[in-house]
Design an enzyme around this catalytic site. Structure first.
Site, short mmCIF file in Angstrom:
data_model
loop_
_atom_site.label_atom_id
_atom_site.label_comp_id
_atom_site.label_asym_id
_atom_site.label_seq_id
_atom_site.Cartn_x
_atom_site.Cartn_y
_atom_site.Cartn_z
N SER A 72 0.84 -1.20 0.00
CA SER A 72 0.00 0.00 0.00
C SER A 72 0.87 1.24 0.00
O SER A 72 1.98 1.24 0.56
CB SER A 72 -0.85 -0.02 1.27
OG SER A 72 -1.44 1.23 1.48
N TYR A 96 -1.72 -0.62 10.53
CA TYR A 96 -2.00 -1.22 9.22
C TYR A 96 -0.81 -0.99 8.27
O TYR A 96 -0.30 -1.93 7.66
CB TYR A 96 -3.28 -0.62 8.62
CG TYR A 96 -3.44 -0.95 7.15
CD1 TYR A 96 -3.75 -2.25 6.74
CD2 TYR A 96 -3.26 0.03 6.17
CE1 TYR A 96 -3.88 -2.55 5.39
CE2 TYR A 96 -3.39 -0.27 4.82
CZ TYR A 96 -3.70 -1.57 4.44
OH TYR A 96 -3.82 -1.86 3.10
N LYS A 107 2.13 -3.69 6.53
CA LYS A 107 2.54 -3.80 5.12
C LYS A 107 4.06 -3.60 4.99
O LYS A 107 4.75 -4.32 4.26
CB LYS A 107 1.82 -2.74 4.27
CG LYS A 107 0.32 -2.96 4.18
CD LYS A 107 -0.01 -4.21 3.39
CE LYS A 107 -1.48 -4.51 3.33
NZ LYS A 107 -1.80 -5.81 2.74
#
Ligand code: NAD
Ligand code: UFG
Length: 343
Positions: free
Chosen positions: A126, A150, A154
């Site tokens: 992302s 989050y 990643k």
């Protein structure tokens, strides 16, 4: 062409669109998903779009035995790993859940691949790995300083992949850093199905357009951007799906670890998105300016040159198409649900 491809998170939003693109370009695929944020009705939709049934295994990526069995029985040669949790706000409240799903899930999958000597791996990363921009547009060399659990999940998986690629020269790994995916397949049969109240901009605008919400909250209009509202690089999910097919082709002739931005290279403000959507839906979107969202980044967009050069891929669908396909899909989904059919 790579043999059979396992798509984890294959019944989810981006995985299902990628399943269509891969099937229609002649790949054999198998979907693997625990259905925690999606539904197996997607399988009927995929069959209708592609004209053939797509093999599906219900399973969790943290279930090592099930994974190994799936890889063996379906003779998998390459994996696209979409499965995971993706809500930034929720990740701040439940970081362990995010690390377990996203990091432990990836490690479990990578261990299973190692047992079967499967070397080709494409990871859904992302743009959030970059964090606050030190310069724009973001290129792949920009430091990665993810700002929330989050984003850090990643970033950690990207680093794990870098380490294992250094340890094994046979590995072929692509980390695809998505910018803001929106839109839906033209059939309207698949698309984003937000859980509960959507927080992201495009589905929220669509809900307001449907009359399902009174107004849109615009989170701040005093940013140092063209009109003061937040700027992002929106990418049509079908362009994104095609970026995965291009990455697979790239990995056929390239070993090692590679990161690619998948974005359009153009930033649009919240107000620009609202106005583009109004044109497509032929309506007015009522909105109210509210406080800035804590931790929100004012502006970011991609430099997509590396993907253009090495993958031979760039986005083809513009903002108008993104809004039009979102609107078509939203009308279909909401009109077929009980609540709206009573309106
Ligand atoms: P999605 O929630 O629609 O799809 C994810 C799928 O993974 C779901 O079908 C869910 O049931 C499945 N899943 C979750 N945990 C699992 C587990 N432990 N085992 C097996 N299946 C599991 O999300 P999406 O938008 O399609 O995103 C796909 C990937 O792309 C995610 O990894 C996400 O973090 C990443 N990504 C998404 C965006 C975005 O805005 N949509 C942006 C950047 C990156
Ligand atoms: N926004 C509003 N009102 C809303 C929703 C959003 O004004 O109701 C604004 C945001 O402040 C931001 C822009 O619209 O300026 C886009 O917001 P989104 O929530 O749609 O997207 P984000 O860029 O904040 O985050 C998304 C996903 C992340 C993903 C990231 C990748 O939520 O999971 O894109 O770039 F990692």
């Amino acid at each position: 062409m790579a043999g059979r491809i396992l798509i984890t998170g294959g019944t989810g939003y981006i995985g299902s669109h990628t399943a269509v693109v891969l099937t229609q370009s002649g790949h054999d695929i198998v979907l693997y998903d625990n259905l925690s944020s999606s539904s197996d009705v997607i399988l009927d939709a995929l069959k209708e779009i592609t004209g053939k049934p797509i093999p599906f295994v219900k399973g969790d990526v943290r279930d090592a035995d099930r994974l190994v069995h799936t890889l063996k029985s379906h003779k998998i040669d390459a994996v696209m790993h979409f499965a995971g949790l993706k809500a930034v706000g929720e990740s701040v409240e439940k970081p362990l859940e995010y690390f377990t799903n996203n990091i432990q899930g990836a490690i479990s999958l990578l261990n299973a691949l190692q047992t079967q000597s499967i070397n080709t791996f494409i990871f859904s990363s992302s743009a959030t790995v970059y964090g606050e921009p030190e310069y724009l547009p973001f290129d792949e060399e920009h430091p990665t300083n993810a700002l929330n659990p989050y984003g850090r999940s990643k970033k950690h998986v990207e680093e794990i992949l870098q380490d294992i690629a250094s340890s094994n020269p046979a590995l072929r790994i692509a980390c695809l850093r998505y910018f803001n995916p929106v839109g839906a397949h033209e059939s309207r049969l698949i698309g984003e199905i937000p859980k509960g109240n959507p927080n992201n901009l495009m589905p929220s605008i669509a809900q307001v357009a449907m009359g399902d919400r009174e107004e849109l909250c615009v989170f701040g209009d005093d940013y140092p951007t063209s009109d003061g509202t937040g700027v992002r690089d929106y990418i049509h999910v079908m362009d994104l799906a095609e970026g995965h097919a291009a990455s697979l082709t790239f990995l056929e002739s390239n070993t090692g670890w590679h990161a690619f931005n998948l974005g359009s290279g153009t930033g649009y403000s919240v107000m620009e998105l609202i106005h583009a959507f109004e044109k497509e839906a032929n309506c007015t979107i009522p909105y109210r300016i509210t406080e800035r969202l804590a931790g929100d980044i004012a502006e970011y967009y991609s430099n997509p040159d590396k993907a253009a050069k090495l993958l031979g891929w760039k986005t083809k669908r513009n903002l108008k198409k993104m809004c039009a396909s979102t609107w078509k899909k939203t009308k279909l989904t909401l009109y077929s649900s009980d609540t709206i059919s009573q309106k």
